[in-house]
Design an enzyme around this catalytic site. Structure first.
Site, short mmCIF file in Angstrom:
data_model
loop_
_atom_site.label_atom_id
_atom_site.label_comp_id
_atom_site.label_asym_id
_atom_site.label_seq_id
_atom_site.Cartn_x
_atom_site.Cartn_y
_atom_site.Cartn_z
N TRP A 1 84.13 18.36 85.28
CA TRP A 1 83.87 19.85 85.27
C TRP A 1 84.13 20.70 86.30
CZ3 TRP A 1 84.65 18.94 80.37
CH2 TRP A 1 83.70 18.20 79.47
N GLU B 1 78.95 14.24 86.85
CA GLU B 1 79.71 13.26 86.40
C GLU B 1 79.50 12.88 84.62
OE1 GLU B 1 78.48 9.89 88.94
OE2 GLU B 1 79.07 11.06 90.75
N GLU C 1 76.37 25.43 85.91
CA GLU C 1 75.27 25.75 87.10
C GLU C 1 73.83 25.59 86.78
OE1 GLU C 1 76.23 28.00 90.25
OE2 GLU C 1 78.32 28.13 89.86
#
Ligand code: CAA
Length: 380
Positions: free
Chosen positions: A156, A127, A364
């Site tokens: 994203w 977020e 990630e």
């Protein structure tokens, strides 16, 4: 101990390599320039069973594991990192947690559709104010009768534009400490109140879709919960243990492409009356690139092997992701340097590889986050 791929993995690697060379090679630059992946590529991935690679056979997938996915992702990303990340997220960030944590009803409803690629998956964690500090997320899911009502903004989101279903991490207990009040909830994209933002204009992996996703009073049944109520942060982290192996595999693929391009160019390019590959300065670069790629692949395989054995691989996947993504950027930089000014133009693919490599150290979990995870493992 055996360092060779077995027969099944060799077959799947060859299939992925053929697909990459026959279907992706001619399109990779086009995907980058048009900022989307050709739909024929998605159809071919359905034909080859790639969308369902790690989905169990009883739900229509190929029932393979993380080792197979890593082998496939290395081949795809060597040629087109946009296609590579699309498949990685679909399998490891959506298919895997559904298979591991969801109810049988959810599995029956969604896994067969995910296996064919009829529906593509996305993972909504980040977020505007919760990136590396994912547990600070503010998207809320309040219980109303038999439903969750979700409000908030995710950013994203890989596959945001192309997906049909997403796993959304939302706060279900405001009183609990950060990580303990979060739940994972499956949200079909066509649910009323879900709004997908415009595609982000990215530095690299431009063919893949990255968007904001807004949730405005989005109502889904409570049965869409994946894992335990308020247990979503562990679902998110466990899922990333697998996803990071995917990004590490992507990094190995990009690094390999850099080495191959640099080797070829150095044999063709002549300066001072000889191919530049005859200079030790160039040879040392190629030697370092090759060694780091080999080490990265071994880290990837170790982490994937552990995960396939259902063992915790948090530290190993973080190590693989950190080292392989640094390798991808190292190799992209060296490959561009070997190409000189030519590499700084779009006449050569190293310009795209240089841009594509950059994200591997960010998404990630940034390299800095991987260091936190690894250090916690070391100190534990
Ligand atoms: N598996 C299972 N459980 C885990 C776990 C794992 N790998 N990691 C942590 N947990 C558990 C912990 O045991 C702890 O549970 P208990 O309280 O019961 O002990 C709980 O989760 C909280 O863990 P931490 O205290 O470690 O949490 P933290 O707030 O300190 O966060 C962090 C640690 C490593 C920094 C984590 O927030 C993190 O990984 N941040 C990066 C987020 C990230 O990678 N975002 C990428 C999003 S996806 C993307 O990039 C876009 C895309 O689509 C590709």
């Amino acid at each position: 101990m055996d360092f060779e791929l077995n027969e099944e993995l060799t077959l799947v690697r060859d299939m992925a390599r053929d697909f990459a060379e026959n279907e992706l090679a001619a399109r990779a630059t086009k995907h980058d320039r048009q900022s989307f992946i050709d739909k024929e590529v998605f159809a071919k991935m359905t034909e080859l069973g790639l969308w369902g690679l790690t989905i169990p056979e009883k739900y229509g997938g190929a029932g393979m594991g993380n080792l197979a996915l890593s082998v496939v992702l290395e081949e795809l990303n060597r040629v087109c990192a946009s296609t590579g990340v699309t498949l990685s997220v679909h399998n490891s960030l959506l298919g895997a947690p559904i298979n591991k944590f969801a109810s049988e009803a959810i599995k029956k409803e969604w896994l067969p559709r995910l296996a064919t690629g009829e529906v593509i998956g996305a993972y909504c964690l980040t977020e505007p104010n919760a990136g590396s500090d994912a547990a600070s997320l503010r998207t809320s899911a309040r219980v109303d009768g038999d439903d969750f009502v979700i409000d908030g903004t995710k950013i994203w989101v890989t596959n945001g534009g192309t997906c049909g279903v997403m796993l959304v991490y939302a706060r279900t207990d405001n009183d609990a400490s950060k990580a303990k009040g979060i739940s994972a909830i499956l949200v079909p994209k066509n649910t009323k109140g879900v709004k997908v933002g415009a595609p982000e204009k990215k530095c690299g992996i431009r063919g893949s879709s990255t968007t904001e996703v807004l949730f405005d009073n989005v109502r889904v049944p409570k049965s869409n919960l994946v894992g335990e109520l308020n247990g979503g942060f562990k679902v998110a982290m466990d899922t990333l243990d697998g996803g990071r192996i995917g990004i590490a595999s992507q990094s190995v693929g990009i690094a390999r492409a850099c080495l191959e391009a640099a080797t070829k160019y150095s044999k063709e390019r002549e300066q001072f009356g000889t191919p530049i590959s005859n200079f030790q300065a160039i040879q040392w670069k190629l030697a370092d690139m090759s060694t780091r790629i080999e080490a990265s692949r071994l880290l990837v395989m170790k982490a994937a092997w552990l995960r396939d054995k259902q063992e915790r691989c948090t530290q190993e996947s973080a190590q693989a992701k950190m080292f392989a993504s640094q390798t991808a950027n190292f190799c992209a930089d060296e490959a561009l340097q070997i190409h000189g000014g030519a590499g700084y133009t779009d006449h050569f693919i190293v310009e795209r590889l240089f841009r594509d490599a950059r994200i591997t150290e960010i998404y990630e979990g940034a390299t800095d986050v991987q260091r936190i995870v690894i250090a916690r493992g070391v100190l534990a």
